[in-house]
Design a protein around this motif. Structure first.
Motif, PDB file in Angstrom:
ATOM      1  N   LEU A 181      36.423 -45.738  17.241  1.00 60.81           N
ATOM      2  CA  LEU A 181      35.226 -45.528  18.052  1.00 60.81           C
ATOM      3  C   LEU A 181      33.957 -45.540  17.200  1.00 60.81           C
ATOM      4  CD1 LEU A 181      36.433 -42.900  20.669  1.00 60.81           C
ATOM      5  CD2 LEU A 181      35.915 -45.315  21.038  1.00 60.81           C
ATOM      6  N   VAL A 182      34.018 -44.968  16.003  1.00 56.66           N
ATOM      7  CA  VAL A 182      32.848 -44.994  15.117  1.00 56.66           C
ATOM      8  C   VAL A 182      32.543 -46.430  14.696  1.00 56.66           C
ATOM      9  CG1 VAL A 182      32.021 -44.332  12.833  1.00 56.66           C
ATOM     10  CG2 VAL A 182      33.087 -42.626  14.308  1.00 56.66           C
ATOM     11  N   ILE A 183      33.568 -47.191  14.343  1.00 57.20           N
ATOM     12  CA  ILE A 183      33.360 -48.591  13.959  1.00 57.20           C
ATOM     13  C   ILE A 183      32.790 -49.372  15.142  1.00 57.20           C
ATOM     14  CG2 ILE A 183      34.507 -50.722  13.243  1.00 57.20           C
ATOM     15  CD1 ILE A 183      36.462 -48.969  11.641  1.00 57.20           C
ATOM     16  N   GLU A 184      33.276 -49.090  16.348  1.00 58.87           N
ATOM     17  CA  GLU A 184      32.758 -49.772  17.543  1.00 58.87           C
ATOM     18  C   GLU A 184      31.283 -49.463  17.758  1.00 58.87           C
ATOM     19  OE1 GLU A 184      32.231 -52.122  20.681  1.00 58.87           O
ATOM     20  OE2 GLU A 184      34.035 -52.077  19.468  1.00 58.87           O
ATOM     21  N   MET A 185      30.890 -48.228  17.513  1.00 56.59           N
ATOM     22  CA  MET A 185      29.473 -47.880  17.664  1.00 56.59           C
ATOM     23  C   MET A 185      28.605 -48.632  16.668  1.00 56.59           C
ATOM     24  SD  MET A 185      29.276 -43.866  18.585  1.00 56.59           S
ATOM     25  CE  MET A 185      30.685 -43.199  17.741  1.00 56.59           C
ATOM     26  N   ASP A 222      31.003 -54.773  19.447  1.00 59.30           N
ATOM     27  CA  ASP A 222      31.643 -56.050  19.717  1.00 59.30           C
ATOM     28  C   ASP A 222      32.851 -55.911  20.648  1.00 59.30           C
ATOM     29  OD1 ASP A 222      31.755 -58.834  19.303  1.00 59.30           O
ATOM     30  OD2 ASP A 222      33.361 -58.573  17.839  1.00 59.30           O
ATOM     31  N   PHE A 223      33.151 -54.723  21.108  1.00 53.65           N
ATOM     32  CA  PHE A 223      34.256 -54.394  22.008  1.00 53.65           C
ATOM     33  C   PHE A 223      35.640 -54.534  21.384  1.00 53.65           C
ATOM     34  CE2 PHE A 223      31.184 -55.544  25.529  1.00 53.65           C
ATOM     35  CZ  PHE A 223      30.936 -54.227  25.856  1.00 53.65           C
ATOM     36  N   THR A 224      35.762 -55.065  20.180  1.00 50.37           N
ATOM     37  CA  THR A 224      37.083 -55.201  19.566  1.00 50.37           C
ATOM     38  C   THR A 224      37.665 -53.837  19.228  1.00 50.37           C
ATOM     39  OG1 THR A 224      36.445 -57.314  18.614  1.00 50.37           O
ATOM     40  CG2 THR A 224      38.360 -56.231  17.655  1.00 50.37           C
ATOM     41  N   PHE A 225      36.889 -53.011  18.557  1.00 46.39           N
ATOM     42  CA  PHE A 225      37.410 -51.708  18.152  1.00 46.39           C
ATOM     43  C   PHE A 225      37.505 -50.751  19.332  1.00 46.39           C
ATOM     44  CE2 PHE A 225      36.258 -53.533  14.116  1.00 46.39           C
ATOM     45  CZ  PHE A 225      37.347 -53.185  13.344  1.00 46.39           C
TER      46      PHE A 225
END
Length: 157
Positions: free
Chosen positions: A23-27, A31-34
């Motif tokens: 979730l932190v990487i997604e923030m 890109d919706f991948t994480f």
């Protein structure tokens, strides 16, 4: 054997950490991948809570994440980018722009004035020298150099 039982007993902690990291990487990437990977992690956590073995938890998490990445992510990205302006900007907007040669354009350099008013260092796209006053069209930009070609005459009716 005791080590494996310890891993199985505390696997939920690993799933929570993995979900939070995704979730932190997604923030940071947006890109919706994480996000899809973190939802897969939630599926793995859920399977842990109902008592599935660790190998099955990993398989469930991987399958859920893969299905989401392949099926849900593309329409979400299309919907997200639906309102973007398709007009080219910056250097991409210069390709195809017309102008005039200011000083002789040779393979070693020259100058052109583009239709938008910018003056650029230029080189011929096809190797032929272009004399001052020649109407040109930009074929590509490489760094601070515009590669230009003579503009073809429009047929008159």
């Amino acid at each position: 054997m005791e080590f494996i039982q310890t891993i199985e007993q505390f696997a939920w902690i690993g799933w929570l950490v993995l979900i939070l990291v995704f979730l932190v990487i997604e923030m940071l990437t947006l890109d919706f991948t994480f996000l899809m990977l973190s939802i897969g992690g939630i599926a793995g956590l859920g399977s842990d809570l109902i008592g599935a073995p660790v190998w099955l938890q990993v398989i469930i998490a991987a399958v859920v994440a893969a299905v989401l990445v392949l099926l849900l992510r593309p329409p979400l990205l299309r919907r997200l980018r639906r309102g973007e302006d398709p007009t080219p900007t910056n250097v991409a907007a210069l390709v195809g722009l017309s102008g005039r040669v200011l000083s002789t354009v040779t393979p070693h350099g020259g100058q052109v004035k583009l239709a938008n008013g910018d003056t650029w260092t230029a080189r011929p796209d096809r190797g032929a020298e272009l004399e001052p006053g020649t109407v040109i069209r930009v074929s590509r930009i490489d760094g601070a150099t515009a590669y230009v070609r003579p503009q073809e005459e429009e047929p008159t009716a």
